[in-house]
Design an enzyme around this catalytic site. Structure first.
Site, PDB file in Angstrom:
ATOM      1  N   THR A 135      -7.655   5.708   5.335  1.00 39.59           N
ATOM      2  CA  THR A 135      -6.720   6.734   4.885  1.00 39.59           C
ATOM      3  C   THR A 135      -5.295   6.350   5.262  1.00 39.59           C
ATOM      4  O   THR A 135      -4.997   6.082   6.419  1.00 39.59           O
ATOM      5  CB  THR A 135      -7.068   8.099   5.504  1.00 39.59           C
ATOM      6  N   ASP A 159      -2.183   5.371  10.895  1.00 43.55           N
ATOM      7  CA  ASP A 159      -1.089   6.334  10.795  1.00 43.55           C
ATOM      8  C   ASP A 159      -1.403   7.671  11.459  1.00 43.55           C
ATOM      9  O   ASP A 159      -0.545   8.536  11.536  1.00 43.55           O
ATOM     10  CB  ASP A 159      -0.715   6.577   9.327  1.00 43.55           C
ATOM     11  N   ASP A 166      -7.351   1.186   8.936  1.00 42.40           N
ATOM     12  CA  ASP A 166      -7.823   2.546   8.776  1.00 42.40           C
ATOM     13  C   ASP A 166      -7.688   2.886   7.297  1.00 42.40           C
ATOM     14  O   ASP A 166      -6.628   2.691   6.713  1.00 42.40           O
ATOM     15  CB  ASP A 166      -6.978   3.504   9.622  1.00 42.40           C
TER      16      ASP A 166
END
Length: 828
Positions: free
Chosen positions: A344, A584, A342
């Site tokens: 970000t 996250d 991912d």
């Protein structure tokens, strides 16, 4: 937390928590506190909005109504001792050791002391791993926010008491069962419990299930079940327990030990009958030689070294702030061939900076700044993008607009919103989110946005809307007002990490909710191969096979929804890939759960940390190569040493069978095989098991080990027995058996050393020194008189010892041929 805005209208039906999927649904009993039909009312505090008072908390603690379930990150010390001491093979060897202490000299009982030392090493190493895991688990422990006496504070999960008011925000996990007290567009994902994929909208009075997590909005709930009664207690204890099972390596070794037991029992019975009844030798010496034939059949050090290798891996990774919640994850990540990232928080740091605000349609720029400031103030749990706006445009003192409605950001929607009463009495409603979601495809502003995205910049659209924010098709009539250009901070270590995976032939897929072009530009800046192959997830095929093809052919995916992330992982797995997923945010939870290995950042949401097998507490994506390297070290090295141990088992069983068939004395005493095992297996295996190893992990552990150990053990057994038979015809008279044993021992040692030399490849200076040192140690035993007497090894004459060497040379050549033949027929 003050309820700032109202959710959807009360007449909208609520989707209750009912199992409807395949993901291990949890059945809710009627009458339980999670049952919305038969609610159980708890006595409410005097002021429900302020939470419990200190006196009420103390009273409930005194009654034991506290969430005091110990969340264990490791086995207890007593469990560690039991697991290392009370094993099947320790029992067998212990009995044989006691027998030898009564019937033979102490040198024939050395194998017992070796087992004690091995067990002690195993206990110490696992205890070190336990300490590391326990300390890391405390660091990574979630701290829920609880409101008491009107003050919100973070406390340990174990300090929550019955009736506590627990605040919730995006990414928070529901840690105990409860009932909603406040809801601000609160959406909770219960898919990990019920299998229902869609988030459930919660209103005051609705039940919440421990183990679920918040995907949008905020609120608070009153705890109705704590301690072992709460389902979260069971989840947390199982998810974070130290384990050495459920891995191909561990299950493979268990399979090997099962087969060894089956072979050992009948062979040992035949050897006992042969030595005690048929030959009618001296009773004590017959017992000694019988035990000498049984003990080497047991690969006693294999389980120990596997446990030690895993435990040392935990300690090494712990020093790098990497919490391994399930030990097989070390092995699993080493087998990974696709890593889904991912963007970000993984390739980029969490923070962003507003670089520019471009007004559209003639909107006044100072007014835009006021709108952005008001939007920032409307969200009590801002994401990284909104936080950058808050930092750039703080609310002017005393000029905060009144918030009449708020729409939290959702990964599925790709936008958030808020409605305000402005200073002059006017009202306005705004959406802030992805331009390509809020604008029609033909809008001319998208061309300008694409140019910004190609520079790796992130662009948000601020649009004015009419009507309720939660109304159907609210985004369709949005009037673009401004473009907010954000610059993302690249992680300085991301480039090296991506290069490492490329070098290790691990495919990297960047999966993000952001614009695909923008994500591709960021990936290109970091040197990711194939970053130009971007794809908008809204155009992905729905057919699983076509989706798998698209996943294999492209590298960067944008505008991906949480459900799509899950489908992408499944598509890659359907093509035989072993998939690791990093993330996250709450939008990563489902994919993390379904991936073969889930990796969460320590600063990520509580929900992601709960379902991940590996948590990077330092939030550094650069730690992943260390985990991969540790897994490869464990798998590669245990495969090497398992071949050593199993070669010994094979030749021990075959020698016993040959002795029974030819009706001769067993050639070795326990002291001989203790010496051989120590020099050719025990000491070398310990160093080889802990050495660096970058070899890529391969499947079929048992098959690969047996392909090499069976021919190696067979060649060693045949060569040794031939030497023994020749020596029996060569030596006559008193002391002939000792001379025969010495010649057979020389052959077996040399052949075993050649097996060690093959396994030690590719050679480094320390591997060469290790093999040479073992050979030198055996030479010392042969030339030092008191060692000759201690181990009953004395080469007599010149003809037979040189014959033993010649047979060993022929056997070593056969070993080389056999290994090369196996390598050609079964290439990795």
């Amino acid at each position: 937390m003050t309820q700032r805005a109202h959710g959807p209208s009360g007449d909208e039906p609520n989707r209750s928590s009912r199992p409807s999927g395949t993901d291990r649904p949890v059945m809710i009993d009627a009458g339980s506190e999670l049952d919305p039909v038969h609610p159980v009312e708890l006595p409410a505090p005097a002021d429900a909005g302020r939470g419990l008072t200190a006196a009420e908390v103390a009273e409930r603690i005194a009654r034991g109504e506290v969430n005091d379930v110990p969340v264990r990150s490791s086995r207890s010390m007593s469990e560690i001792v039991r697991a290392n001491v009370f094993t099947r093979f320790n029992l067998i060897i212990g009995l044989l050791w006691l027998i030898m202490l009564f019937v033979a000299p102490i040198q024939d009982s050395l194998f017992g002391f070796v087992i004690i030392a091995n067990t002690g090493i195993g206990i110490v190493q696992e205890w070190r791993a336990k300490k590391t895991l326990d300390s890391l688990a405390v660091i990574g422990e979630a701290k829920p926010t609880v409101r008491r006496d009107g003050v919100a504070a973070e406390i340990s999960t174990s300090e929550i008491v019955l009736g506590d008011l627990v605040e919730l925000g995006p990414g928070d996990k529901v840690v105990v069962d409860g009932r909603v007290a406040e809801a601000d567009s609160l959406e909770i994902d219960e898919s990990l419990l019920t299998g229902e994929a869609d988030p459930v909208l919660k209103r005051p009075g609705d039940p919440v299930m421990s183990g679920s997590f918040v995907v949008a909005g905020g609120g608070a709930f009153a705890a109705t079940k704590v301690g072992r009664e709460a389902y979260a207690a069971q989840l947390a204890e199982e998810a974070s327990r130290f384990t050495l099972v459920q891995s191909e390596l561990r299950s493979g070794i268990s399979t090997i030990l099962k087969y060894v037991t089956w072979m050992m029992i009948p062979t040992a019975i035949g050897l006992v009958l042969s030595q005690l009844v048929v030959k009618d030798n001296n009773f004590r010496e017959s017992i000694a030689r019988t035990v000498g034939g049984i003990v080497p059949m047991i690969p006693e050090g294999l389980v120990l070294l596997t446990s030690v290798a895993f435990a040392i891996g935990v300690v090494r990774l712990g020093r790098k702030q990497c919490l391994v919640q399930e030990l097989p994850a070390i092995e699993g990540l080493a087998r990974v061939d696709v890593v889904c990232l991912d963007k970000t928080g993984t390739l980029t740091e969490g923070g962003m900076d507003v670089t520019e605000v471009r007004a559209l349609n003639g909107v006044d720029e100072p007014y835009l700044h006021r709108v952005l400031a008001a939007l920032g103030a409307s969200d009590t749990r801002p994401n990284a993008s909104l936080q950058a706006i808050i930092d750039a445009y703080p609310v002017p003192d005393g000029k905060d607009w009144g918030i009449t409605q708020a729409l939290p950001f959702s990964s599925a929607r790709k936008y958030s919103g808020a409605a305000f009463d402005e200073d002059d009495g006017r009202t306005s409603a705004w959406l802030l989110g992805a331009p390509d979601v809020l604008l029609p495809e033909e809008d001319p502003a998208l061309t300008e946005i694409d140019q910004l995205n190609q520079q790796g910049l992130r662009v948000l659209l601020l649009a004015r809307v009419e009507g309720p924010l939660d109304g159907p098709g609210i985004a369709a009539g949005a009037l673009p007002s401004a473009l907010i250009v954000l610059e993302q901070r690249l992680r300085p270590d991301a480039r090296e990490t991506l290069a490492y995976f490329a070098d290790q032939r691990v495919a990297t897929k960047v999966i993000s909710g952001d614009n695909a072009v923008s994500v591709g530009a960021v990936a290109a800046k970091l040197g990711l191969a194939g970053a130009e192959h971007t794809m908008d997830a809204r155009r992905l095929p729905t057919d699983p096979d076509e989706l798998a093809t698209a996943m294999e052919n492209n590298t960067v995916f944008g505008r991906v929804t949480p459900q799509q992330k899950r489908e992408m992982v499944a598509a890659l797995q359907s093509r035989g890939h072993t998939v690791a997923m990093t993330g996250d945010g709450v939008n990563d939870v489902l994919a993390l759960k379904d991936a073969d290995i889930g990796v969460s950042m320590g600063s990520g949401s509580e929900a992601t940390r709960a379902v991940a097998q590996i948590v990077l507490l330092n939030n550094s994506f650069a730690t992943l190569p260390s985990v991969v390297a540790e897994g490869r070290r464990v798998i590669g090295n245990i495969t090497r040493v398992a071949t050593l141990f199993l070669t010994k088992t094979v030749y021990s069983v075959l020698l016993a069978v040959l002795v029974v068939c030819f009706q001769v004395e067993y050639p070795f005493l326990p002291r001989h095989l203790t010496l051989l095992s120590t020099l050719t297996i025990g000491i070398p295996a310990f160093f080889l098991a802990l050495a660096p190893n970058k070899e890529r992990a391969h499947p079929h552990f048992v098959r690969r080990v047996m392909r090499y150990s069976i021919p190696s053990g067979t060649i060693a057994a045949v060569a040794t027995f031939v030497t023994y038979l020749l020596a029996r015809h060569h030596y006559v008279g008193p002391g002939s058996l000792d001379a025969e044993t010495s010649a057979a021992t020389l052959t077996l040692f040399l052949v075993s050393m050649w097996v060690l030399a093959i396994i030690a490849r590719p050679y480094t200076w320390w591997r060469i020194c290790l093999v040479a040192a073992m050979g030198l140690a055996f030479l010392v035993v042969l030339v030092v008189p008191w060692l000759q007497n201690f181990f009953a090894l004395k080469l007599v004459g010149a003809q037979m010892p040189w014959t033993a060497v010649g047979i060993a040379v022929i056997a070593s050549a056969a070993l080389e041929y056999a290994w090369r033949l196996v390598s050609r027929r079964f290439p990795v």
